[in-house]
Design a protein around this motif. Structure first.
Motif, short mmCIF file in Angstrom:
data_model
loop_
_atom_site.label_atom_id
_atom_site.label_comp_id
_atom_site.label_asym_id
_atom_site.label_seq_id
_atom_site.Cartn_x
_atom_site.Cartn_y
_atom_site.Cartn_z
N GLY A 130 0.81 -1.21 0.00
CA GLY A 130 0.00 0.00 0.00
C GLY A 130 0.85 1.26 0.00
N ILE A 131 1.90 1.28 0.80
CA ILE A 131 2.78 2.45 0.86
C ILE A 131 3.51 2.64 -0.47
CG2 ILE A 131 4.85 3.38 1.98
CD1 ILE A 131 3.88 2.04 4.58
N ASP A 132 3.92 1.53 -1.06
CA ASP A 132 4.62 1.60 -2.34
C ASP A 132 3.72 2.18 -3.43
OD1 ASP A 132 6.89 0.97 -4.09
OD2 ASP A 132 5.57 -0.54 -4.94
N ARG A 133 2.45 1.79 -3.44
CA ARG A 133 1.53 2.34 -4.44
C ARG A 133 1.29 3.83 -4.20
NH1 ARG A 133 -1.33 -1.08 -7.87
NH2 ARG A 133 -2.01 0.91 -8.72
N ILE A 134 1.23 4.25 -2.96
CA ILE A 134 1.06 5.67 -2.65
C ILE A 134 2.25 6.47 -3.17
CG2 ILE A 134 1.04 7.35 -0.76
CD1 ILE A 134 -0.70 5.40 0.81
N VAL A 135 3.46 5.94 -2.94
CA VAL A 135 4.67 6.64 -3.38
C VAL A 135 4.76 6.64 -4.91
CG1 VAL A 135 7.20 6.58 -3.32
CG2 VAL A 135 5.89 6.21 -1.22
N ASP A 136 4.37 5.56 -5.54
CA ASP A 136 4.42 5.50 -7.01
C ASP A 136 3.53 6.58 -7.63
OD1 ASP A 136 6.23 3.46 -7.05
OD2 ASP A 136 4.75 1.87 -7.36
N ASP A 137 2.42 6.89 -6.98
CA ASP A 137 1.53 7.93 -7.51
C ASP A 137 2.20 9.30 -7.50
OD1 ASP A 137 -0.44 6.08 -7.96
OD2 ASP A 137 -1.55 6.51 -6.12
N TYR A 138 3.20 9.50 -6.64
CA TYR A 138 3.91 10.78 -6.62
C TYR A 138 4.63 11.03 -7.95
CZ TYR A 138 3.25 10.60 -1.52
OH TYR A 138 2.72 10.54 -0.26
N TYR A 139 5.08 9.95 -8.59
CA TYR A 139 5.76 10.11 -9.89
C TYR A 139 4.81 10.72 -10.92
CZ TYR A 139 9.93 7.46 -8.53
OH TYR A 139 11.09 7.05 -7.94
N GLY A 140 3.56 10.26 -10.91
CA GLY A 140 2.59 10.82 -11.85
C GLY A 140 2.37 12.30 -11.63
N ILE A 141 2.37 12.73 -10.37
CA ILE A 141 2.19 14.15 -10.06
C ILE A 141 3.35 14.97 -10.61
CG2 ILE A 141 2.10 15.81 -8.16
CD1 ILE A 141 0.66 13.68 -6.52
N LEU A 142 4.57 14.48 -10.39
CA LEU A 142 5.74 15.21 -10.88
C LEU A 142 5.81 15.18 -12.40
CD1 LEU A 142 8.56 14.31 -8.33
CD2 LEU A 142 7.28 16.43 -8.55
N ASP A 143 5.32 14.11 -13.03
CA ASP A 143 5.29 14.07 -14.49
C ASP A 143 4.36 15.16 -15.04
OD1 ASP A 143 7.07 11.99 -14.61
OD2 ASP A 143 5.54 10.43 -14.81
N ASP A 144 3.21 15.34 -14.40
CA ASP A 144 2.29 16.39 -14.84
C ASP A 144 2.90 17.77 -14.66
OD1 ASP A 144 0.43 14.47 -15.49
OD2 ASP A 144 -0.68 14.64 -13.59
N ILE A 145 3.58 17.96 -13.54
CA ILE A 145 4.22 19.26 -13.30
C ILE A 145 5.35 19.48 -14.30
CG2 ILE A 145 5.60 20.57 -11.63
CD1 ILE A 145 3.95 19.36 -9.41
#
Length: 326
Positions: free
Chosen positions: A144-159
Protein backbone atom coordinates in the motif's frame (compact mmCIF):
# COMPACT_ATOMS: atom_id res chain seq x y z
CA UNK A 1 -18.69 4.59 5.54
CA UNK A 2 -17.37 1.09 4.86
CA UNK A 3 -15.58 -1.35 7.15
CA UNK A 4 -14.24 -4.40 5.30
CA UNK A 5 -12.47 -7.23 7.04
CA UNK A 6 -10.58 -10.09 5.46
CA UNK A 7 -8.43 -12.85 6.96
CA UNK A 8 -5.86 -14.37 4.63
CA UNK A 9 -3.05 -16.90 4.72
CA UNK A 10 -1.36 -19.32 2.37
CA UNK A 11 -4.64 -21.17 1.82
CA UNK A 12 -6.58 -18.12 0.61
CA UNK A 13 -8.74 -15.39 2.08
CA UNK A 14 -12.10 -15.13 3.83
CA UNK A 15 -14.22 -12.14 4.68
CA UNK A 16 -15.38 -11.50 8.23
CA UNK A 17 -18.35 -9.56 9.54
CA UNK A 18 -16.88 -8.52 12.92
CA UNK A 19 -13.53 -6.73 12.57
CA UNK A 20 -12.67 -7.05 16.27
CA UNK A 21 -13.37 -10.78 16.53
CA UNK A 22 -11.38 -11.38 13.35
CA UNK A 23 -8.22 -10.26 15.12
CA UNK A 24 -7.97 -13.62 16.91
CA UNK A 25 -8.49 -15.70 13.77
CA UNK A 26 -5.49 -17.62 12.45
CA UNK A 27 -3.73 -15.91 9.56
CA UNK A 28 -3.35 -12.23 8.76
CA UNK A 29 -6.31 -9.95 9.43
CA UNK A 30 -6.77 -6.80 7.38
CA UNK A 31 -9.44 -4.34 8.44
CA UNK A 32 -9.98 -1.53 5.97
CA UNK A 33 -12.00 1.47 7.15
CA UNK A 34 -13.11 4.12 4.64
CA UNK A 35 -14.86 7.34 5.65
CA UNK A 36 -15.37 6.22 9.26
CA UNK A 37 -18.48 7.36 11.09
CA UNK A 38 -18.50 8.69 14.64
CA UNK A 39 -17.73 6.00 17.17
CA UNK A 40 -16.45 3.39 14.70
CA UNK A 41 -12.79 4.28 15.18
CA UNK A 42 -13.27 4.38 18.94
CA UNK A 43 -14.59 0.81 18.90
CA UNK A 44 -11.76 -0.37 16.70
CA UNK A 45 -9.21 1.48 18.81
CA UNK A 46 -10.51 -0.30 21.89
CA UNK A 47 -10.51 -3.68 20.14
CA UNK A 48 -7.00 -3.33 18.71
CA UNK A 49 -5.37 -1.36 21.51
CA UNK A 50 -4.82 1.86 19.58
CA UNK A 51 -4.01 5.15 21.24
CA UNK A 52 -6.56 7.95 20.92
CA UNK A 53 -3.90 10.33 19.56
CA UNK A 54 -3.23 7.97 16.64
CA UNK A 55 -6.85 8.12 15.58
CA UNK A 56 -6.83 11.88 15.98
CA UNK A 57 -3.78 12.19 13.72
CA UNK A 58 -5.58 10.47 10.85
CA UNK A 59 -8.54 12.81 11.02
CA UNK A 60 -6.33 15.91 11.39
CA UNK A 61 -3.90 17.62 9.05
CA UNK A 62 -0.73 15.95 10.38
CA UNK A 63 2.48 15.47 8.44
CA UNK A 64 3.54 11.90 7.51
CA UNK A 65 5.20 10.05 10.35
CA UNK A 66 5.85 6.67 12.00
CA UNK A 67 5.29 5.90 15.67
CA UNK A 68 6.16 2.69 17.52
CA UNK A 69 4.01 1.13 20.24
CA UNK A 70 4.32 -2.03 22.28
CA UNK A 71 2.09 -4.22 20.12
CA UNK A 72 1.86 -2.32 16.83
CA UNK A 73 3.41 0.34 14.60
CA UNK A 74 1.52 3.35 13.32
CA UNK A 75 2.45 4.86 9.94
CA UNK A 76 0.68 7.91 8.54
CA UNK A 77 1.20 8.73 4.88
CA UNK A 78 -0.55 10.96 2.34
CA UNK A 79 -2.10 9.69 -0.87
CA UNK A 80 -1.67 12.67 -3.19
CA UNK A 81 -3.33 13.70 -6.43
CA UNK A 82 -3.65 16.78 -8.61
CA UNK A 83 -7.06 18.36 -9.00
CA UNK A 84 -8.15 21.35 -11.03
CA UNK A 85 -8.34 24.49 -8.92
CA UNK A 86 -9.20 28.15 -9.25
CA UNK A 87 -5.90 29.36 -7.80
CA UNK A 88 -3.18 27.19 -9.26
CA UNK A 89 -1.87 27.45 -12.83
CA UNK A 90 -2.63 23.81 -13.62
CA UNK A 91 -3.82 21.87 -10.63
CA UNK A 92 -3.72 21.94 -6.87
CA UNK A 93 -2.08 19.20 -4.83
CA UNK A 94 -4.61 17.30 -2.75
CA UNK A 95 -3.19 15.07 -0.02
CA UNK A 96 -5.39 12.43 1.60
CA UNK A 97 -4.13 10.96 4.90
CA UNK A 98 -3.96 7.17 5.10
CA UNK A 99 -3.22 5.44 8.40
CA UNK A 100 -1.49 2.05 8.62
CA UNK A 101 -1.64 0.20 11.94
CA UNK A 102 0.65 -2.83 11.65
CA UNK A 103 0.45 -5.54 14.31
CA UNK A 104 2.12 -8.92 14.55
CA UNK A 105 -0.62 -10.66 12.57
CA UNK A 106 -3.06 -7.88 11.70
CA UNK A 107 -3.26 -4.71 9.63
CA UNK A 108 -5.74 -1.90 10.14
CA UNK A 109 -5.95 0.87 7.53
CA UNK A 110 -8.03 4.03 7.86
CA UNK A 111 -8.89 6.35 4.96
CA UNK A 112 -11.05 9.48 5.37
CA UNK A 113 -11.79 9.02 1.65
CA UNK A 114 -11.20 5.98 -0.52
CA UNK A 115 -7.61 5.86 -1.77
CA UNK A 116 -7.02 4.29 -5.18
CA UNK A 117 -3.61 3.02 -4.04
CA UNK A 118 -5.19 0.76 -1.42
CA UNK A 119 -7.92 -0.31 -3.84
CA UNK A 120 -5.25 -1.93 -5.98
CA UNK A 121 -3.74 -3.83 -3.04
CA UNK A 122 -7.17 -4.88 -1.75
CA UNK A 123 -8.02 -6.32 -5.16
CA UNK A 124 -4.81 -8.33 -5.15
CA UNK A 125 -5.81 -9.87 -1.83
CA UNK A 126 -9.16 -10.73 -3.39
CA UNK A 127 -7.36 -12.38 -6.31
CA UNK A 128 -5.34 -14.31 -3.72
CA UNK A 129 -1.94 -13.02 -4.80
CA UNK A 130 0.42 -15.54 -3.15
CA UNK A 131 2.99 -12.87 -2.26
CA UNK A 132 0.43 -10.95 -0.24
CA UNK A 133 -1.17 -14.00 1.34
CA UNK A 134 2.06 -15.48 2.67
CA UNK A 135 4.21 -12.49 3.62
CA UNK A 136 2.21 -11.05 6.51
CA UNK A 137 0.81 -7.65 7.47
CA UNK A 138 4.09 -5.71 7.18
CA UNK A 139 4.45 -6.76 3.54
CA UNK A 140 0.81 -5.91 2.82
CA UNK A 141 1.38 -2.47 4.36
CA UNK A 142 4.49 -2.11 2.20
CA UNK A 143 2.45 -2.73 -0.96
CA UNK A 144 0.00 0.00 0.00
CA UNK A 145 2.78 2.45 0.86
CA UNK A 146 4.62 1.60 -2.34
CA UNK A 147 1.53 2.34 -4.44
CA UNK A 148 1.06 5.67 -2.65
CA UNK A 149 4.67 6.64 -3.38
CA UNK A 150 4.42 5.50 -7.01
CA UNK A 151 1.53 7.93 -7.51
CA UNK A 152 3.91 10.78 -6.62
CA UNK A 153 5.76 10.11 -9.89
CA UNK A 154 2.59 10.82 -11.85
CA UNK A 155 2.19 14.15 -10.06
CA UNK A 156 5.74 15.21 -10.88
CA UNK A 157 5.29 14.07 -14.49
CA UNK A 158 2.29 16.39 -14.84
CA UNK A 159 4.22 19.26 -13.30
CA UNK A 160 7.15 18.54 -15.63
CA UNK A 161 4.83 18.88 -18.64
CA UNK A 162 3.68 22.26 -17.32
CA UNK A 163 7.28 23.36 -16.83
CA UNK A 164 8.15 22.42 -20.42
CA UNK A 165 5.16 24.41 -21.69
CA UNK A 166 6.26 27.45 -19.67
CA UNK A 167 9.86 27.15 -20.89
CA UNK A 168 8.69 27.06 -24.51
CA UNK A 169 6.56 30.15 -23.98
CA UNK A 170 9.41 32.01 -22.29
CA UNK A 171 11.76 31.42 -25.22
CA UNK A 172 9.14 32.15 -27.88
CA UNK A 173 6.54 34.72 -26.87
CA UNK A 174 6.01 35.47 -23.21
CA UNK A 175 2.40 36.19 -22.32
CA UNK A 176 1.24 38.62 -19.70
CA UNK A 177 0.15 35.84 -17.32
CA UNK A 178 3.37 33.86 -17.65
CA UNK A 179 4.94 35.09 -14.43
CA UNK A 180 1.82 34.15 -12.49
CA UNK A 181 1.90 30.69 -14.02
CA UNK A 182 5.56 30.25 -13.07
CA UNK A 183 4.83 31.29 -9.50
CA UNK A 184 1.91 28.84 -9.38
CA UNK A 185 4.22 26.05 -10.48
CA UNK A 186 6.70 26.97 -7.77
CA UNK A 187 3.92 26.84 -5.18
CA UNK A 188 2.86 23.41 -6.46
CA UNK A 189 6.43 22.15 -6.18
CA UNK A 190 6.71 23.61 -2.70
CA UNK A 191 3.59 21.66 -1.69
CA UNK A 192 5.09 18.47 -3.14
CA UNK A 193 8.34 19.15 -1.30
CA UNK A 194 6.51 19.61 2.01
CA UNK A 195 4.86 16.25 1.40
CA UNK A 196 7.92 14.30 0.29
CA UNK A 197 10.41 15.26 2.99
CA UNK A 198 8.46 13.95 6.01
CA UNK A 199 7.33 10.93 3.98
CA UNK A 200 10.94 10.08 3.27
CA UNK A 201 11.83 10.35 6.95
CA UNK A 202 8.85 8.19 7.94
CA UNK A 203 9.64 5.44 5.44
CA UNK A 204 13.27 5.63 6.53
CA UNK A 205 12.22 4.43 9.99
CA UNK A 206 10.52 1.41 8.41
CA UNK A 207 13.46 0.80 6.06
CA UNK A 208 15.85 0.58 9.00
CA UNK A 209 13.64 -2.04 10.60
CA UNK A 210 13.32 -0.10 13.86
CA UNK A 211 9.71 -1.22 14.58
CA UNK A 212 9.43 -4.76 15.92
CA UNK A 213 6.54 -5.49 13.53
CA UNK A 214 8.77 -4.98 10.46
CA UNK A 215 10.48 -8.29 9.81
CA UNK A 216 14.05 -8.39 8.42
CA UNK A 217 12.78 -10.04 5.23
CA UNK A 218 10.54 -7.00 4.56
CA UNK A 219 13.10 -4.30 5.31
CA UNK A 220 14.60 -4.47 1.82
CA UNK A 221 11.21 -3.64 0.29
CA UNK A 222 10.89 -0.55 2.47
CA UNK A 223 14.43 0.42 1.53
CA UNK A 224 13.35 0.31 -2.11
CA UNK A 225 10.46 2.69 -1.31
CA UNK A 226 12.91 4.93 0.55
CA UNK A 227 15.16 5.04 -2.53
CA UNK A 228 12.18 6.10 -4.63
CA UNK A 229 11.44 8.91 -2.21
CA UNK A 230 15.04 10.11 -2.35
CA UNK A 231 14.75 10.21 -6.13
CA UNK A 232 11.46 12.09 -5.91
CA UNK A 233 12.97 14.68 -3.59
CA UNK A 234 15.85 15.18 -6.04
CA UNK A 235 13.41 15.57 -8.93
CA UNK A 236 11.43 18.14 -6.99
CA UNK A 237 14.54 20.20 -6.30
CA UNK A 238 15.53 19.96 -9.96
CA UNK A 239 12.11 21.16 -11.09
CA UNK A 240 12.26 24.05 -8.62
CA UNK A 241 15.58 25.07 -10.18
CA UNK A 242 14.02 24.89 -13.64
CA UNK A 243 11.13 27.12 -12.62
CA UNK A 244 13.57 29.57 -11.04
CA UNK A 245 15.52 29.62 -14.30
CA UNK A 246 12.33 30.18 -16.31
CA UNK A 247 11.39 33.06 -14.03
CA UNK A 248 14.83 34.63 -14.44
CA UNK A 249 14.60 34.31 -18.23
CA UNK A 250 11.16 35.92 -18.19
CA UNK A 251 12.32 38.84 -16.04
CA UNK A 252 15.39 39.34 -18.22
CA UNK A 253 13.25 39.31 -21.36
CA UNK A 254 10.89 41.80 -19.77
CA UNK A 255 13.81 44.02 -18.78
CA UNK A 256 15.25 43.86 -22.31
CA UNK A 257 11.88 44.77 -23.77
CA UNK A 258 11.66 47.76 -21.44
CA UNK A 259 15.18 48.79 -22.39
CA UNK A 260 14.28 48.64 -26.08
CA UNK A 261 11.29 50.87 -25.50
CA UNK A 262 13.35 53.36 -23.51
CA UNK A 263 16.05 53.34 -26.17
CA UNK A 264 13.51 54.11 -28.89
CA UNK A 265 11.98 56.91 -26.86
CA UNK A 266 15.43 58.36 -26.16
CA UNK A 267 16.33 58.33 -29.85
CA UNK A 268 13.08 60.04 -30.78
CA UNK A 269 13.60 62.67 -28.09
CA UNK A 270 17.17 63.23 -29.29
CA UNK A 271 15.95 63.82 -32.85
CA UNK A 272 13.19 66.18 -31.74
CA UNK A 273 15.44 68.19 -29.40
CA UNK A 274 17.44 70.20 -32.03
CA UNK A 275 14.28 70.70 -34.07
CA UNK A 276 12.52 72.09 -31.03
CA UNK A 277 15.48 74.38 -30.40
CA UNK A 278 15.37 75.79 -33.93
CA UNK A 279 11.61 76.30 -33.82
CA UNK A 280 11.92 77.98 -30.44
CA UNK A 281 14.60 80.37 -31.61
CA UNK A 282 12.75 81.43 -34.74
CA UNK A 283 9.48 81.56 -32.89
CA UNK A 284 10.57 84.67 -30.92
CA UNK A 285 9.77 86.91 -33.92
CA UNK A 286 11.81 89.91 -32.72
CA UNK A 287 12.05 92.57 -35.45
CA UNK A 288 12.65 96.27 -35.97
CA UNK A 289 16.21 96.21 -34.59
CA UNK A 290 19.65 95.81 -36.19
CA UNK A 291 20.17 92.94 -33.77
CA UNK A 292 17.06 91.05 -34.92
CA UNK A 293 17.40 87.82 -36.88
CA UNK A 294 18.01 88.73 -40.54
CA UNK A 295 16.25 85.56 -41.68
CA UNK A 296 12.91 87.03 -40.60
CA UNK A 297 13.00 89.40 -43.57
CA UNK A 298 14.48 86.84 -45.97
CA UNK A 299 12.09 85.61 -48.67
CA UNK A 300 13.36 82.01 -48.45
CA UNK A 301 13.83 81.99 -44.68
CA UNK A 302 10.98 79.60 -43.93
CA UNK A 303 11.87 77.02 -46.58
CA UNK A 304 15.52 77.22 -45.60
CA UNK A 305 14.72 76.54 -41.93
CA UNK A 306 12.47 73.60 -42.83
CA UNK A 307 15.14 72.11 -45.09
CA UNK A 308 17.76 72.60 -42.39
CA UNK A 309 15.55 70.88 -39.80
CA UNK A 310 14.90 67.97 -42.20
CA UNK A 311 18.64 67.59 -42.85
CA UNK A 312 19.37 67.64 -39.12
CA UNK A 313 16.78 64.96 -38.46
CA UNK A 314 18.04 62.88 -41.40
CA UNK A 315 21.65 63.09 -40.23
CA UNK A 316 20.66 62.02 -36.72
CA UNK A 317 18.57 59.09 -38.02
CA UNK A 318 21.43 57.93 -40.25
CA UNK A 319 23.88 58.13 -37.35
CA UNK A 320 21.60 56.16 -35.02
CA UNK A 321 21.08 53.50 -37.64
CA UNK A 322 24.83 53.15 -38.16
CA UNK A 323 25.26 52.67 -34.40
CA UNK A 324 22.41 50.09 -34.40
CA UNK A 325 20.34 52.21 -32.07
CA UNK A 326 17.39 52.08 -34.46
Amino acid sequence: MTVDTVVFDADGHDERADPVDARDDPGTTWVRVVDPADGVLDDLAAGYGLHALEVEDILGDVRPKVEEFDDHTFALLKAASLRHGDVSFADELRALPVGFFVGDDWLLTVEPERAAALDAVWERVGREDPRLLTNGPDFTAYRGIDRIVDDYYGILDDIEDDIEAVENEVTEAAGEDLLERINDLRRDLLSVRRLLWPTRDAVGVLARGDPAQIRPSTEKYYRDVYDHLVQLVDLTETYRDLTSGARDIYLNALSMSTNDVMKTLTVVATIILPLTFVVGVYGMNFSGSPLSMPELEWTYGYPAVMVGMALTAGILVAYFRRENWL
